[in-house]
Design a protein around this motif. Sequence first.
Motif, PDB file in Angstrom:
ATOM      1  N   LEU A 257      20.769  58.813  68.675  1.00 13.57           N
ATOM      2  CA  LEU A 257      19.907  59.315  67.609  1.00 13.57           C
ATOM      3  C   LEU A 257      18.450  58.936  67.872  1.00 13.57           C
ATOM      4  O   LEU A 257      17.547  59.778  67.749  1.00 13.57           O
ATOM      5  CB  LEU A 257      20.361  58.749  66.266  1.00 13.57           C
ATOM      6  CG  LEU A 257      19.460  59.045  65.059  1.00 13.57           C
ATOM      7  CD1 LEU A 257      19.376  60.545  64.819  1.00 13.57           C
ATOM      8  CD2 LEU A 257      19.968  58.315  63.818  1.00 13.57           C
TER       9      LEU A 257
ATOM     10  N   LEU B 102      15.435  61.671  68.585  1.00 15.77           N
ATOM     11  CA  LEU B 102      14.222  61.753  67.774  1.00 15.77           C
ATOM     12  C   LEU B 102      12.973  61.467  68.596  1.00 15.77           C
ATOM     13  O   LEU B 102      11.938  62.129  68.428  1.00 15.77           O
ATOM     14  CB  LEU B 102      14.324  60.782  66.597  1.00 15.77           C
ATOM     15  CG  LEU B 102      15.443  61.050  65.587  1.00 15.77           C
ATOM     16  CD1 LEU B 102      15.441  59.997  64.499  1.00 15.77           C
ATOM     17  CD2 LEU B 102      15.297  62.438  64.980  1.00 15.77           C
TER      18      LEU B 102
ATOM     19  N   SER C 107      14.938  68.797  68.900  1.00 18.91           N
ATOM     20  CA  SER C 107      15.981  67.856  68.468  1.00 18.91           C
ATOM     21  C   SER C 107      17.374  68.440  68.654  1.00 18.91           C
ATOM     22  O   SER C 107      18.361  67.709  68.650  1.00 18.91           O
ATOM     23  CB  SER C 107      15.766  67.467  67.002  1.00 18.91           C
ATOM     24  OG  SER C 107      15.972  68.584  66.151  1.00 18.91           O
TER      25      SER C 107
ATOM     26  N   GLN D 156      24.367  64.784  63.455  1.00 11.15           N
ATOM     27  CA  GLN D 156      23.408  65.792  63.903  1.00 11.15           C
ATOM     28  C   GLN D 156      22.979  66.707  62.756  1.00 11.15           C
ATOM     29  O   GLN D 156      21.808  67.060  62.643  1.00 11.15           O
ATOM     30  CB  GLN D 156      24.034  66.620  65.030  1.00 11.15           C
ATOM     31  CG  GLN D 156      23.186  67.777  65.516  1.00 11.15           C
ATOM     32  CD  GLN D 156      22.094  67.327  66.455  1.00 11.15           C
ATOM     33  OE1 GLN D 156      21.409  66.363  66.192  1.00 11.15           O
ATOM     34  NE2 GLN D 156      21.941  68.033  67.560  1.00 11.15           N
TER      35      GLN D 156
ATOM     36  N   VAL E 138      20.411  64.954  60.723  1.00  8.40           N
ATOM     37  CA  VAL E 138      19.127  64.940  61.429  1.00  8.40           C
ATOM     38  C   VAL E 138      18.426  66.290  61.294  1.00  8.40           C
ATOM     39  O   VAL E 138      17.230  66.371  60.995  1.00  8.40           O
ATOM     40  CB  VAL E 138      19.335  64.584  62.918  1.00  8.40           C
ATOM     41  CG1 VAL E 138      18.051  64.804  63.711  1.00  8.40           C
ATOM     42  CG2 VAL E 138      19.812  63.151  63.053  1.00  8.40           C
TER      43      VAL E 138
ATOM     44  N   CYS F  57      17.086  66.891  57.789  1.00  9.96           N
ATOM     45  CA  CYS F  57      15.839  66.154  57.584  1.00  9.96           C
ATOM     46  C   CYS F  57      14.673  66.843  58.303  1.00  9.96           C
ATOM     47  O   CYS F  57      13.558  66.909  57.777  1.00  9.96           O
ATOM     48  CB  CYS F  57      15.993  64.715  58.075  1.00  9.96           C
ATOM     49  SG  CYS F  57      17.125  63.719  57.091  1.00  9.96           S
TER      50      CYS F  57
END
Length: 548
Positions: A67, A71, A208, A249, A252, A255
């Motif tokens: 992660l 990022l 990402s 995922q 992520v 977000c």
Amino acid sequence: MSAPARRTPAPIRRTSTAARVATVVPAAFIVVMFVWPLVTLARRAVADDDGAGFWQLIDRTAGWHLLAVTLAQAAASAVLTVLIAAPIVWLVATVDLPGTAILRVIVTVPFVLPTVVVGVAFRALLTGPLGFLGVTDGWAAILPAHIFLNVAVVVRVVSAAWQQIDPRTVEAARTLGATAPRAFWDVVVPRIAPALASAAALVFLFCSTSFGVVVVLGGGTARTLETEIYQQAIGYFRIPEAVALSLLQIVVVACALLLTRAVGGSSTVGAGTAPAAGHRRRPRGIRLPAALLALAWTALWLLLPLAALVLSSLRPAGAWTLDGYRGLTDGSYGDSALSAMRYSVTSAGGATLLAVVGGLLIAVPVTRGGGLPARFTALLAVLPLGVSAVTLGFGYLLVIGTLPVQVVQSPLVIPAVQALLAVPVVAGIMIPALSQVPERLRDAARTLGARPWRVLLSVDLRLTARSLCAAAGFAFVMAIGEFGATTFLARADTTTLPVLIGSLMSRPGTANLATAMAASVLLVAVSAAVIAAIEAIVGTRSRTDGEG
């Protein structure tokens, strides 16, 4: 007097009702093709956890480290892309040069290329013309490839915002004694800052979830959440671990989508209008060498990788040969590259048809009084763009295991998956186009007795035909280049060209490498031709609007 007054609203009410009903079709399609696989993933995570909890599964796969890496590389890619794109944004937004349409094609083509092709192109560049750098894979190769892919995002979003600035405000600042840099900083920068933030957030989102580039250029050492999901699911068949990473995922990506909305709204890279010539000036004086340097910068970042790809397809082992192109017909290990290309074109054609129909069934209700159901469906349609293609493909893999063999082997499976990702692009182009159709023309058609479908055909679609063609073109290039989700679904008789290229790159031997290079050149040519056609359509529309 009263009778016409009672009859006039009737067509509007029927249209509004029809608009609400029409939203059911795309909503059902999105639920089946998007929501169902994700729900299946979540259920599998609960039912098949082999006694380990979610956090244990994440720890077992080094999920937190992945992660952080995901990022970090996405943030680095976003910052570097903005910096690299800055001179190109200035060139497109403020400089009037002959062949501007060609420049826009050059900028846009990398964005629509399959990520696996971009990986192949940079592999050719780093082992060929830039071989003296000693960089062949890893993050030093991946980050430039991400820049190449996403420059179009920054250029299109920011230059469009720049075009909206009234040149007189800059001239006023200069009249009041501001230098050119000060006028730019005080007048232009604040007005393009939201678009710049939005573009950077979009690049962060795309990077990402990068898959093909990392797979081809990672060298077995660069890993992200995206590639690890694929490795756990397909390489090791560790379903609980893959599901846990997929859920991480999704969080992520959600977000990242919220960040994109927060910093810049819902900017998209679509077939917007060509920049207005009135906002650009011919380069004279110091602007001329600056424009030439910006052109050279554009060629360095956007043309050099493609040139290296073409060169490597002709010199795969250091000697000139056409073996790679001859290998396009070789079916020794299954379907040949040309067969895969034919299937890709056929599949992309079907996906384009589905995407155009679905996009119109979303756009028409939104612009014709569909109300809350239409707006909800439009929002639902955007969500697949923000979810990892590998996560979605893994969800499909789980769903397929529960379906009858007749459904699994249906020729509509892959086109439907490709269409899912193209529907929001079609809707995003057609909603503003249909919104510009004068309501009085629809009213006139209704007054003459035209039914709702006739009004749609004779008024709306006739006036937005160019936008519809551009939307179909973008849907086609997105479909033909889809790699992540299709990788999970491809069979021997449904192998798309991007999937075949990825397979060829994983096989040893110069012949396989040469064929992969040649197949990549073929995809680049097809994508460039479609984008050139789109730019021609948009340019024609812009000139027609200007004359009107």
